[in-house]
Design a protein around this motif. Sequence first.
Motif, PDB file in Angstrom:
ATOM      1  N   GLU A 162      -0.642   8.506   5.728  1.00 23.63           N
ATOM      2  CA  GLU A 162      -1.362   7.415   5.765  1.00 23.63           C
ATOM      3  C   GLU A 162       0.046   6.456   5.054  1.00 23.63           C
ATOM      4  O   GLU A 162       0.265   5.545   5.836  1.00 23.63           O
ATOM      5  N   MET A 163       0.865   7.152   4.297  1.00 27.24           N
ATOM      6  CA  MET A 163       2.187   6.373   3.814  1.00 27.24           C
ATOM      7  C   MET A 163       2.899   6.123   4.987  1.00 27.24           C
ATOM      8  O   MET A 163       3.615   5.099   5.147  1.00 27.24           O
ATOM      9  N   LYS A 208       0.796  -1.298  -0.001  1.00 25.35           N
ATOM     10  CA  LYS A 208       0.030  -0.066  -0.105  1.00 25.35           C
ATOM     11  C   LYS A 208       0.971   1.220   0.042  1.00 25.35           C
ATOM     12  O   LYS A 208       0.405   2.442  -0.533  1.00 25.35           O
ATOM     13  N   VAL A 209       2.043   1.105   0.571  1.00 22.18           N
ATOM     14  CA  VAL A 209       2.778   2.257   0.769  1.00 22.18           C
ATOM     15  C   VAL A 209       3.336   2.544  -0.782  1.00 22.18           C
ATOM     16  O   VAL A 209       3.405   3.786  -1.388  1.00 22.18           O
ATOM     17  N   TRP A 210       3.729   1.665  -1.572  1.00 21.01           N
ATOM     18  CA  TRP A 210       4.020   1.443  -3.019  1.00 21.01           C
ATOM     19  C   TRP A 210       3.138   2.214  -3.736  1.00 21.01           C
ATOM     20  O   TRP A 210       3.303   3.118  -4.880  1.00 21.01           O
ATOM     21  N   ASP A 246      -2.625  11.600   2.467  1.00 21.57           N
ATOM     22  CA  ASP A 246      -2.062  10.340   1.730  1.00 21.57           C
ATOM     23  C   ASP A 246      -0.643  10.337   2.326  1.00 21.57           C
ATOM     24  O   ASP A 246      -0.115   8.983   2.651  1.00 21.57           O
ATOM     25  N   ASP A 247       0.153  11.236   2.531  1.00 18.08           N
ATOM     26  CA  ASP A 247       1.497  11.087   2.958  1.00 18.08           C
ATOM     27  C   ASP A 247       1.433  10.606   4.402  1.00 18.08           C
ATOM     28  O   ASP A 247       2.423   9.703   4.707  1.00 18.08           O
ATOM     29  N   CYS A 250       3.950   2.506   6.532  1.00 16.07           N
ATOM     30  CA  CYS A 250       5.164   2.162   6.268  1.00 16.07           C
ATOM     31  C   CYS A 250       5.738   1.713   7.912  1.00 16.07           C
ATOM     32  O   CYS A 250       6.347   0.614   7.970  1.00 16.07           O
ATOM     33  N   ARG A 293      -0.708  13.026  -4.712  1.00 18.82           N
ATOM     34  CA  ARG A 293      -0.596  12.682  -3.251  1.00 18.82           C
ATOM     35  C   ARG A 293      -1.140  13.790  -2.351  1.00 18.82           C
ATOM     36  O   ARG A 293      -0.532  14.786  -2.355  1.00 18.82           O
ATOM     37  N   LEU A 310       0.932   4.419  -2.801  1.00 16.77           N
ATOM     38  CA  LEU A 310       1.003   5.741  -2.405  1.00 16.77           C
ATOM     39  C   LEU A 310       2.144   6.512  -2.854  1.00 16.77           C
ATOM     40  O   LEU A 310       2.001   7.686  -3.466  1.00 16.77           O
ATOM     41  N   LEU A 311       3.099   5.839  -3.108  1.00 16.11           N
ATOM     42  CA  LEU A 311       4.269   6.667  -3.674  1.00 16.11           C
ATOM     43  C   LEU A 311       4.181   6.822  -5.127  1.00 16.11           C
ATOM     44  O   LEU A 311       4.488   7.845  -5.695  1.00 16.11           O
ATOM     45  N   VAL A 366      10.402   6.854   2.286  1.00 17.47           N
ATOM     46  CA  VAL A 366       9.012   7.613   2.500  1.00 17.47           C
ATOM     47  C   VAL A 366       9.349   8.735   2.997  1.00 17.47           C
ATOM     48  O   VAL A 366       8.812   9.975   2.728  1.00 17.47           O
TER      49      VAL A 366
END
Length: 152
Positions: free
Chosen positions: A36-37, A19-21, A33-34, A41, A29, A23-24, A69
């Motif tokens: 959440e990322m 899920k991090v990927w 979103d940041d 992570c 974003r 969002l990246l 991140v």
Amino acid sequence: MGESGAMEHKQWAASCFNKVWDLLGKEDRSERDDDEMVHLCHASFWHWSQHEGHTATNISIGYWQLARVYAVIGQGEQALAYAEKCLKVTAEAELAPFYMAYAHEAQARAYAVLGERERMEAAAAEASRLTERVTDAESRGWLLADLATIAR
């Protein structure tokens, strides 16, 4: 913890990591979103650390993703702290050049965010040197592509 609990940690770690990927890769974003990322992570890293079968490779990758991140969201000091942890774990476990190169890539990216050009260049050069030792063409391609995205 039983086998099913260990598998749950592994599944959660992988799910959060992926899920991090997602969002990246998101072009627009948001600050939410940041946030959440970052949380995903850290959750991924925590779940890997709780999985009974985790390896130094899992921890190295987790620290690398945390460094990435934090660099992406402009928090250079945090990015560098996790890059340094990634380097330490990777070196102590004597992981393959692929992982060492990525540890240096994380360090270079953190230095770029911090505006430390000389250190960034040195870390990127070490990552490039190690990339030459990566025998798998696809993995070497990932490294080269990621190194090319570091703001110089």
